[in-house]
Enzyme design. Sequence first.
Site, PDB file in Angstrom:
ATOM      1  N   SER A 144     -11.757   3.029   7.931  1.00 41.55           N
ATOM      2  CA  SER A 144     -10.959   2.308   9.458  1.00 41.55           C
ATOM      3  C   SER A 144     -10.682   3.147  10.492  1.00 41.55           C
ATOM      4  CB  SER A 144      -9.151   2.744   8.990  1.00 41.55           C
ATOM      5  OG  SER A 144      -8.334   2.044  10.620  1.00 41.55           O
ATOM      6  N   TYR A 157      -0.555   5.472   8.743  1.00 36.95           N
ATOM      7  CA  TYR A 157      -1.672   4.701   8.434  1.00 36.95           C
ATOM      8  C   TYR A 157      -2.475   5.226   8.853  1.00 36.95           C
ATOM      9  CZ  TYR A 157      -4.854   1.318   7.632  1.00 36.95           C
ATOM     10  OH  TYR A 157      -6.681   0.185   7.688  1.00 36.95           O
TER      11      TYR A 157
HETATM   12  N1  LIG Z   1      -8.047  -5.867   7.249  1.00 33.86           N
HETATM   13  C1  LIG Z   1      -8.395  -5.347   8.068  1.00 33.86           C
HETATM   14  O1  LIG Z   1      -8.693  -5.407   9.540  1.00 33.86           O
HETATM   15  C2  LIG Z   1      -8.231  -3.490   7.714  1.00 33.86           C
HETATM   16  C3  LIG Z   1      -8.621  -2.850   9.194  1.00 33.86           C
HETATM   17  C4  LIG Z   1      -9.016  -1.141   8.314  1.00 33.86           C
HETATM   18  C5  LIG Z   1      -9.738  -1.650   7.573  1.00 33.86           C
HETATM   19  N2  LIG Z   1      -8.208  -1.814   6.158  1.00 33.86           N
HETATM   20  C6  LIG Z   1      -8.421  -1.538   4.863  1.00 33.86           C
HETATM   21  O2  LIG Z   1      -9.057  -2.539   3.579  1.00 33.86           O
HETATM   22  C7  LIG Z   1      -8.225  -2.689   2.358  1.00 33.86           C
HETATM   23  C8  LIG Z   1      -8.658  -3.110   2.093  1.00 33.86           C
HETATM   24  O3  LIG Z   1      -7.572  -4.307   2.899  1.00 33.86           O
HETATM   25  P1  LIG Z   1      -7.408  -5.444   3.177  1.00 33.86           P
HETATM   26  O4  LIG Z   1      -7.051  -5.946   5.049  1.00 33.86           O
HETATM   27  O5  LIG Z   1      -8.433  -6.456   2.393  1.00 33.86           O
HETATM   28  O6  LIG Z   1      -5.437  -5.405   2.479  1.00 33.86           O
HETATM   29  P2  LIG Z   1      -4.952  -6.943   1.512  1.00 33.86           P
HETATM   30  O7  LIG Z   1      -5.582  -8.629   1.990  1.00 33.86           O
HETATM   31  O8  LIG Z   1      -3.675  -7.002   2.036  1.00 33.86           O
HETATM   32  O9  LIG Z   1      -5.686  -6.919   0.148  1.00 33.86           O
HETATM   33  C9  LIG Z   1      -4.907  -5.568  -0.179  1.00 33.86           C
HETATM   34  C10 LIG Z   1      -5.133  -5.223  -1.946  1.00 33.86           C
HETATM   35  O10 LIG Z   1      -4.882  -4.065  -2.224  1.00 33.86           O
HETATM   36  C11 LIG Z   1      -3.213  -4.781  -2.914  1.00 33.86           C
HETATM   37  N3  LIG Z   1      -2.772  -3.313  -3.556  1.00 33.86           N
HETATM   38  C12 LIG Z   1      -2.199  -2.974  -2.575  1.00 33.86           C
HETATM   39  N4  LIG Z   1      -1.098  -2.164  -2.574  1.00 33.86           N
HETATM   40  C13 LIG Z   1      -1.868  -1.829  -4.265  1.00 33.86           C
HETATM   41  C14 LIG Z   1      -1.367  -0.661  -4.955  1.00 33.86           C
HETATM   42  N5  LIG Z   1      -0.008   0.552  -4.691  1.00 33.86           N
HETATM   43  N6  LIG Z   1      -1.884  -0.567  -6.094  1.00 33.86           N
HETATM   44  C15 LIG Z   1      -2.700  -1.350  -6.308  1.00 33.86           C
HETATM   45  N7  LIG Z   1      -3.291  -2.229  -5.222  1.00 33.86           N
HETATM   46  C16 LIG Z   1      -2.370  -3.239  -4.244  1.00 33.86           C
HETATM   47  C17 LIG Z   1      -3.751  -5.927  -3.290  1.00 33.86           C
HETATM   48  O11 LIG Z   1      -3.331  -5.955  -4.256  1.00 33.86           O
HETATM   49  P3  LIG Z   1      -2.212  -6.536  -4.730  1.00 33.86           P
HETATM   50  O12 LIG Z   1      -0.904  -7.169  -4.513  1.00 33.86           O
HETATM   51  O13 LIG Z   1      -2.588  -7.701  -6.262  1.00 33.86           O
HETATM   52  O14 LIG Z   1      -1.111  -4.958  -5.515  1.00 33.86           O
HETATM   53  C18 LIG Z   1      -4.794  -6.041  -2.818  1.00 33.86           C
HETATM   54  O15 LIG Z   1      -5.946  -6.267  -3.288  1.00 33.86           O
HETATM   55  C19 LIG Z   1      -6.986  -1.479   3.206  1.00 33.86           C
HETATM   56  O16 LIG Z   1      -7.606   0.205   2.636  1.00 33.86           O
HETATM   57  C20 LIG Z   1      -7.002  -1.084   3.885  1.00 33.86           C
HETATM   58  O17 LIG Z   1      -6.455   0.117   4.997  1.00 33.86           O
HETATM   59  C21 LIG Z   1      -8.412  -3.073   6.649  1.00 33.86           C
END
Ligand SMILES: NC(=O)c1ccc[n+]([C@@H]2O[C@H](COP(=O)([O-])OP(=O)(O)OC[C@H]3O[C@@H](n4cnc5c(N)ncnc54)[C@H](OP(=O)(O)O)[C@@H]3O)[C@@H](O)[C@H]2O)c1
Length: 256
Positions: A144, A157
């Site tokens: 990120s 975070y």
């Molecule tokens: N969205 C953004 O703007 C953004 C920006 C920078 C970085 N990121 C990074 O991108 C990655 C994905 O984020 P996202 O935005 O796609 O989030 P999201 O929509 O909340 O999806 C998160 C995923 O992680 C899984 N997850 C959460 N906790 C878990 C655990 N303890 N064990 C296994 N799976 C788990 C969730 O599935 P379940 O609920 O089925 O477990 C889901 O599939 C993260 O690492 C985040 O930090 C996102």
Amino acid sequence: MGKRLNSKVVVVTGATKGIGKGIALMCAEEGAAVVVNGRNEQDGLAVVRQIEESCGTEAMFVQGDISSEAACRQLIDAAVTRFGRIDGLVNNAGIFPRGSMINTTEALYDSIFAVNMKGAFFCSMYAIQAMQKNEGGSIVQIGSTNGYKGGKDLAAYSCSKGAMLTLNRHIAAHYGSDRIRSNWVTVGWVASEGEIELYQNMGISESELRKRGETYIPSGRMQTPEDIAYGTVFLLSDESTQVTGTELHINGGIGL
Ligand SMILES: NC(=O)c1ccc[n+]([C@@H]2O[C@H](COP(=O)([O-])OP(=O)(O)OC[C@H]3O[C@@H](n4cnc5c(N)ncnc54)[C@H](OP(=O)(O)O)[C@@H]3O)[C@@H](O)[C@H]2O)c1
């Protein structure tokens, strides 16, 4: 031209929704057998069905909370048992609850580090052990822009992502001779299911979130899971066998 991940086996953590789901689907479209991880069984099985029906490659769901070391081991073991090896790991699962330096509780801190850092560490550990028995492999750390300093309300975070950045360089520096690579993708801002839910809980609608993204991001729009998946597929593919320890910024110019 052949598909870019033909005959590769790729494990994606947190692939039941959001960015991870986008990465899993594109890996499958590019010919990989995909291991989908997450906690929600219904969502995970739906991703597997979508892959099997529209991509024609093999997929399996391994339910598990990667904040436990045992679940990380079980995930990699299940992948190796089913497919015989793994070629790629995408450490995508992550949580991003808000908390500043002056109001983060111990419980919040521990929960963030358990998923974002400990999960990535132990999934990498077991993946490296499996890759050492084969012809190496590629690990992609989903990072990120916050990993470099971070927003004021994202203290734990940001630190967890910073630690992941060190994990990336550590693996790249010490396992290259085993033909194991590690690269980090700097994600900008994606209106994933998790991000939309977080903003809705703060009273901000999805359309308002997207408007904020358009204003804040120099490229004029939020990134999509596909934007992140394009770079991730490159890093998993044989097009990047000489690429390791890098940081690929897919963020529309945030922070430049
Ligand atoms: N969205 C953004 O703007 C953004 C920006 C920078 C970085 N990121 C990074 O991108 C990655 C994905 O984020 P996202 O935005 O796609 O989030 P999201 O929509 O909340 O999806 C998160 C995923 O992680 C899984 N997850 C959460 N906790 C878990 C655990 N303890 N064990 C296994 N799976 C788990 C969730 O599935 P379940 O609920 O089925 O477990 C889901 O599939 C993260 O690492 C985040 O930090 C996102």
